[in-house]
Design a protein around this motif. Structure first.
Motif, PDB file in Angstrom:
ATOM      1  N   VAL A 351       0.855  -1.190   0.000  1.00 33.94           N
ATOM      2  CA  VAL A 351       0.000   0.000   0.000  1.00 33.94           C
ATOM      3  C   VAL A 351       0.892   1.240   0.000  1.00 33.94           C
ATOM      4  CG1 VAL A 351      -1.698   1.285   1.391  1.00 33.94           C
ATOM      5  CG2 VAL A 351      -1.881  -1.212   1.175  1.00 33.94           C
ATOM      6  N   GLU A 352       0.619   2.160  -0.947  1.00 32.97           N
ATOM      7  CA  GLU A 352       1.535   3.298  -1.110  1.00 32.97           C
ATOM      8  C   GLU A 352       1.541   4.248   0.076  1.00 32.97           C
ATOM      9  OE1 GLU A 352       0.713   5.038  -4.911  1.00 32.97           O
ATOM     10  OE2 GLU A 352       1.277   3.155  -5.921  1.00 32.97           O
ATOM     11  N   ASP A 353       0.345   4.492   0.627  1.00 30.91           N
ATOM     12  CA  ASP A 353       0.267   5.432   1.758  1.00 30.91           C
ATOM     13  C   ASP A 353       0.084   4.648   3.065  1.00 30.91           C
ATOM     14  OD1 ASP A 353      -2.213   4.497   1.121  1.00 30.91           O
ATOM     15  OD2 ASP A 353      -3.239   6.424   1.312  1.00 30.91           O
ATOM     16  N   ALA A 354       0.949   3.669   3.256  1.00 34.06           N
ATOM     17  CA  ALA A 354       0.796   2.750   4.393  1.00 34.06           C
ATOM     18  C   ALA A 354       0.768   3.464   5.739  1.00 34.06           C
ATOM     19  CB  ALA A 354       1.924   1.720   4.377  1.00 34.06           C
ATOM     20  N   PHE A 355       1.390   4.596   5.831  1.00 34.93           N
ATOM     21  CA  PHE A 355       1.478   5.263   7.145  1.00 34.93           C
ATOM     22  C   PHE A 355       0.339   6.246   7.384  1.00 34.93           C
ATOM     23  CE2 PHE A 355       5.768   4.038   5.864  1.00 34.93           C
ATOM     24  CZ  PHE A 355       6.124   3.244   6.947  1.00 34.93           C
ATOM     25  N   ALA A 356      -0.520   6.398   6.364  1.00 32.14           N
ATOM     26  CA  ALA A 356      -1.524   7.466   6.434  1.00 32.14           C
ATOM     27  C   ALA A 356      -2.535   7.261   7.558  1.00 32.14           C
ATOM     28  CB  ALA A 356      -2.253   7.575   5.093  1.00 32.14           C
ATOM     29  N   ASP A 357      -2.795   6.018   7.939  1.00 27.89           N
ATOM     30  CA  ASP A 357      -3.810   5.782   8.974  1.00 27.89           C
ATOM     31  C   ASP A 357      -3.260   5.874  10.390  1.00 27.89           C
ATOM     32  OD1 ASP A 357      -5.884   5.527   7.227  1.00 27.89           O
ATOM     33  OD2 ASP A 357      -5.761   3.346   7.075  1.00 27.89           O
ATOM     34  N   LEU A 358      -1.970   6.133  10.519  1.00 27.36           N
ATOM     35  CA  LEU A 358      -1.404   6.270  11.859  1.00 27.36           C
ATOM     36  C   LEU A 358      -1.615   7.697  12.364  1.00 27.36           C
ATOM     37  CD1 LEU A 358       2.047   4.442  11.775  1.00 27.36           C
ATOM     38  CD2 LEU A 358      -0.232   3.522  12.157  1.00 27.36           C
ATOM     39  N   PRO A 359      -1.653   7.894  13.672  1.00 24.16           N
ATOM     40  CA  PRO A 359      -1.676   9.270  14.183  1.00 24.16           C
ATOM     41  C   PRO A 359      -0.454  10.010  13.642  1.00 24.16           C
ATOM     42  CG  PRO A 359      -1.977   7.666  15.961  1.00 24.16           C
ATOM     43  CD  PRO A 359      -1.620   6.884  14.735  1.00 24.16           C
ATOM     44  N   ALA A 360      -0.610  11.278  13.335  1.00 30.65           N
ATOM     45  CA  ALA A 360       0.484  12.053  12.732  1.00 30.65           C
ATOM     46  C   ALA A 360       1.760  11.952  13.560  1.00 30.65           C
ATOM     47  CB  ALA A 360       0.052  13.510  12.574  1.00 30.65           C
ATOM     48  N   ALA A 361       1.597  11.886  14.873  1.00 30.55           N
ATOM     49  CA  ALA A 361       2.775  11.854  15.749  1.00 30.55           C
ATOM     50  C   ALA A 361       3.631  10.611  15.531  1.00 30.55           C
ATOM     51  CB  ALA A 361       2.337  11.931  17.210  1.00 30.55           C
ATOM     52  N   TYR A 362       3.059   9.574  14.948  1.00 31.05           N
ATOM     53  CA  TYR A 362       3.852   8.395  14.570  1.00 31.05           C
ATOM     54  C   TYR A 362       4.100   8.389  13.058  1.00 31.05           C
ATOM     55  CZ  TYR A 362       1.970   6.274  18.962  1.00 31.05           C
ATOM     56  OH  TYR A 362       1.592   6.003  20.237  1.00 31.05           O
ATOM     57  N   TRP A 365       6.820  10.607  11.175  1.00 33.02           N
ATOM     58  CA  TRP A 365       8.222  10.208  11.325  1.00 33.02           C
ATOM     59  C   TRP A 365       8.519   8.888  10.636  1.00 33.02           C
ATOM     60  CZ3 TRP A 365      10.711  14.257  12.578  1.00 33.02           C
ATOM     61  CH2 TRP A 365      10.110  15.213  13.396  1.00 33.02           C
ATOM     62  N   LEU A 366       7.577   7.966  10.717  1.00 31.80           N
ATOM     63  CA  LEU A 366       7.835   6.641  10.105  1.00 31.80           C
ATOM     64  C   LEU A 366       7.851   6.741   8.585  1.00 31.80           C
ATOM     65  CD1 LEU A 366       5.784   4.304  12.474  1.00 31.80           C
ATOM     66  CD2 LEU A 366       8.249   4.772  12.465  1.00 31.80           C
ATOM     67  N   GLU A 367       6.982   7.593   8.050  1.00 27.55           N
ATOM     68  CA  GLU A 367       6.935   7.789   6.607  1.00 27.55           C
ATOM     69  C   GLU A 367       8.236   8.427   6.115  1.00 27.55           C
ATOM     70  OE1 GLU A 367       5.627  10.388   4.106  1.00 27.55           O
ATOM     71  OE2 GLU A 367       5.505   8.642   2.760  1.00 27.55           O
ATOM     72  N   ARG A 369      11.137   8.282   7.586  1.00 24.40           N
ATOM     73  CA  ARG A 369      12.210   7.280   7.695  1.00 24.40           C
ATOM     74  C   ARG A 369      12.136   6.308   6.515  1.00 24.40           C
ATOM     75  NH1 ARG A 369      12.793   2.786  12.496  1.00 24.40           N
ATOM     76  NH2 ARG A 369      11.098   1.850  11.313  1.00 24.40           N
ATOM     77  N   HIS A 370      10.904   5.930   6.170  1.00 19.08           N
ATOM     78  CA  HIS A 370      10.695   4.996   5.067  1.00 19.08           C
ATOM     79  C   HIS A 370      11.219   5.596   3.759  1.00 19.08           C
ATOM     80  CE1 HIS A 370       8.772   1.634   3.076  1.00 19.08           C
ATOM     81  NE2 HIS A 370       8.195   2.461   2.230  1.00 19.08           N
ATOM     82  N   ARG A 371      10.875   6.886   3.523  1.00 20.30           N
ATOM     83  CA  ARG A 371      11.300   7.545   2.286  1.00 20.30           C
ATOM     84  C   ARG A 371      12.816   7.666   2.230  1.00 20.30           C
ATOM     85  NH1 ARG A 371       9.736  12.514   2.153  1.00 20.30           N
ATOM     86  NH2 ARG A 371       7.968  12.562   3.555  1.00 20.30           N
ATOM     87  N   ALA A 372      13.420   7.716   3.400  1.00 23.46           N
ATOM     88  CA  ALA A 372      14.885   7.813   3.446  1.00 23.46           C
ATOM     89  C   ALA A 372      15.539   6.464   3.167  1.00 23.46           C
ATOM     90  CB  ALA A 372      15.319   8.354   4.793  1.00 23.46           C
ATOM     91  N   GLY A 373      14.737   5.461   2.912  1.00 28.30           N
ATOM     92  CA  GLY A 373      15.290   4.164   2.495  1.00 28.30           C
ATOM     93  C   GLY A 373      15.425   3.154   3.610  1.00 28.30           C
ATOM     94  N   PHE A 374      14.877   3.485   4.761  1.00 24.09           N
ATOM     95  CA  PHE A 374      14.961   2.517   5.855  1.00 24.09           C
ATOM     96  C   PHE A 374      13.737   1.623   5.849  1.00 24.09           C
ATOM     97  CE2 PHE A 374      18.182   5.465   7.024  1.00 24.09           C
ATOM     98  CZ  PHE A 374      19.182   4.625   7.484  1.00 24.09           C
TER      99      PHE A 374
END
Ligand SMILES: Cc1cc2nc3c(=O)[nH]c(=O)nc-3n(C[C@H](O)[C@H](O)[C@H](O)COP(=O)(O)O)c2cc1C
Length: 390
Positions: A351-362, A365-367, A369-374
């Motif tokens: 899913v492309e926007d996998a982090f979208a359903d998380l509270p922004a506070a998580y 940052w996770l998105e 980090r993900h875009r940074a290749g982790f």
């Protein structure tokens, strides 16, 4: 653009739209105090909403103090339970999940110690309301097991009072802000006891033929529907098959009767009528062992179903939906293990926007980090949190 997996497509049920098809299965946590929810329930249910679940179910909440499985079950038999529950529904919905409640009554399987104290039938226990005895009631005076006390058979006026108690609890659930209500008709509890000839030996309007044994469940659903708004979905959990001959044909007939009375989803579990398991003890239950029942009910009763039971993997959950076996997947113990299961499943399914359903506070940052290749994979799967192996 790749097609969004079915698991992550929204589902509209009456006036409620779930953001995805992942459901936290109702699970008792034995943390209530004389029927009252506590901060535990806010934390417990809140974290599944924050993990991206589509529909978060509150555990089996009792319509009558005599119906509590243990002294630590939550209740909805009086108005004072509404406000603390409303705090929970506001919080869960505030994090994008729909919030459901399962209403239950344990009948002859009530009054036990909590699981970690042996879940043993208690011969006596003071009632959960001051000055009350805790009496076991059931369709017939037949004990649930050799160790359990013999219940008292309900009279017809008492059955009618019980039906009214389900309706009143449904009205309170609405006032507390729940979006979805599930009637617990499975696992050998009161509704299932009425359905089964092993527990129901009545010879009046509530026992005898299969249709008469269904009558209590049907009246409960009709009464719940009277108190539960037409814009809100109603689920019903069945034991699709049980150890005492309860068959899938009986369940399909029940599902048809309930569909006509405003039930939207049949949640397909199994068993619970006796302490024996329906699964051969030599044979551990396999992944998705109850899914075939959800598929049969869906196909033969023409009603939406929810599959449950050892659904663990993202691909497995997606396949259940893709193959038309169920409309929703409920996950129990695996979500206790990993409340962020929806996030991990979204990543697994691309899913492309996998982090979208998380509270922004998580999610923010996770998105990043993900875009940074982790890695998108849980750190425990790897030697660290380095880039994901392809
Ligand atoms: C701790 C615990 C509490 C449960 N409480 C309930 C309950 O309140 N109502 C219910 O219908 N099922 C209850 N169940 C059954 C679960 O909802 C679910 O059907 C079962 O655990 C199988 O799904 P799983 O393999 O994903 O855990 C409970 C299960 C567990 C492990």
């Amino acid at each position: 653009m790749t097609r969004r997996p079915l698991l992550f497509q929204p589902l509209a049920l009456r006036g409620v739209t779930l953001r995805n098809r992942i459901v936290l299965s109702p699970m008792l946590t034995y943390a209530a105090e004389r029927g009252h929810v506590t901060d535990w329930h806010l934390m417990h249910l809140g974290k599944f909403a924050a993990g991206g679940t589509g529909l978060v179910f509150m555990e089996s909440t009792k319509v009558d103090p005599r119906g509590c499985t243990t002294p630590r079950d939550p209740g909805l038999w009086k108005d004072e339970f509404v406000a603390p529950l409303e705090r929970i529904t506001r919080f869960v919905r505030g994090h994008g999940a729909a919030v459901g409640i399962q209403l239950g009554h344990s009948g002859r399987k009530a009054r036990n110690s909590v699981p970690w104290e042996g879940r043993a039938p208690l011969a006596h226990h003071p009632g959960l309301e001051d000055g009350e005895e805790w009496e076991l009631v059931a369709p017939s005076a037949i004990a649930a097991s050799a160790a359990a006390s013999v219940p008292r058979a309900l009279t017809v006026p008492e059955i009618q009072d019980m039906v009214a108690a389900w309706g009143a609890a449904a009205g309170r659930a609405h006032r507390a802000g729940f979006d979805v209500l599930e009637v617990h008709g499975a696992h050998g509890y009161l509704l299932h006891q009425f359905l089964s000839p092993a527990a129901n030996r009545r010879d009046d309007a509530y026992g005898g033929s299969a249709e008469k044994r269904r009558r209590f469940a049907v009246e409960v659903v009709e009464e719940v529907r009277r108190h539960w708004p037409a814009k809100k979905p109603l689920f019903f959990r069945v034991s699709a098959v049980d150890e005492e001959g309860g068959s899938i044909a009986d369940t399909v007939a029940l599902a048809r009767a309930l569909r006509e009375r405003g039930v939207d989803v049949i949640d397909c579990s199994t068993g619970g009528m006796t302490p024996r398991s329906i699964v051969d003890p030599a044979d551990r239950p396999g992944y998705g062992y109850q899914v075939p029942h959800a598929a049969r009910v869906r196909a033969e009763a023409g009603i939406a179903t929810m599959a449950v039971g050892l659904i663990v993997h993202a691909d497995q959950a997606e396949a259940i939906l893709q193959e038309g076996k169920a409309d929703l997947v409920a996950i129990g113990r695996e979500m206790l293990h990993n409340p962020n299961w929806p996030l991990d499943a979204a990543q697994k399914l691309g899913v492309e926007d996998a982090f979208a359903d998380l509270p922004a506070a998580y999610g923010y940052w996770l998105e990043k980090r993900h875009r940074a290749g982790f890695g998108g994979r849980p750190s425990t799967w790897q030697a660290g949190i380095g880039p994901a192996a392809s």
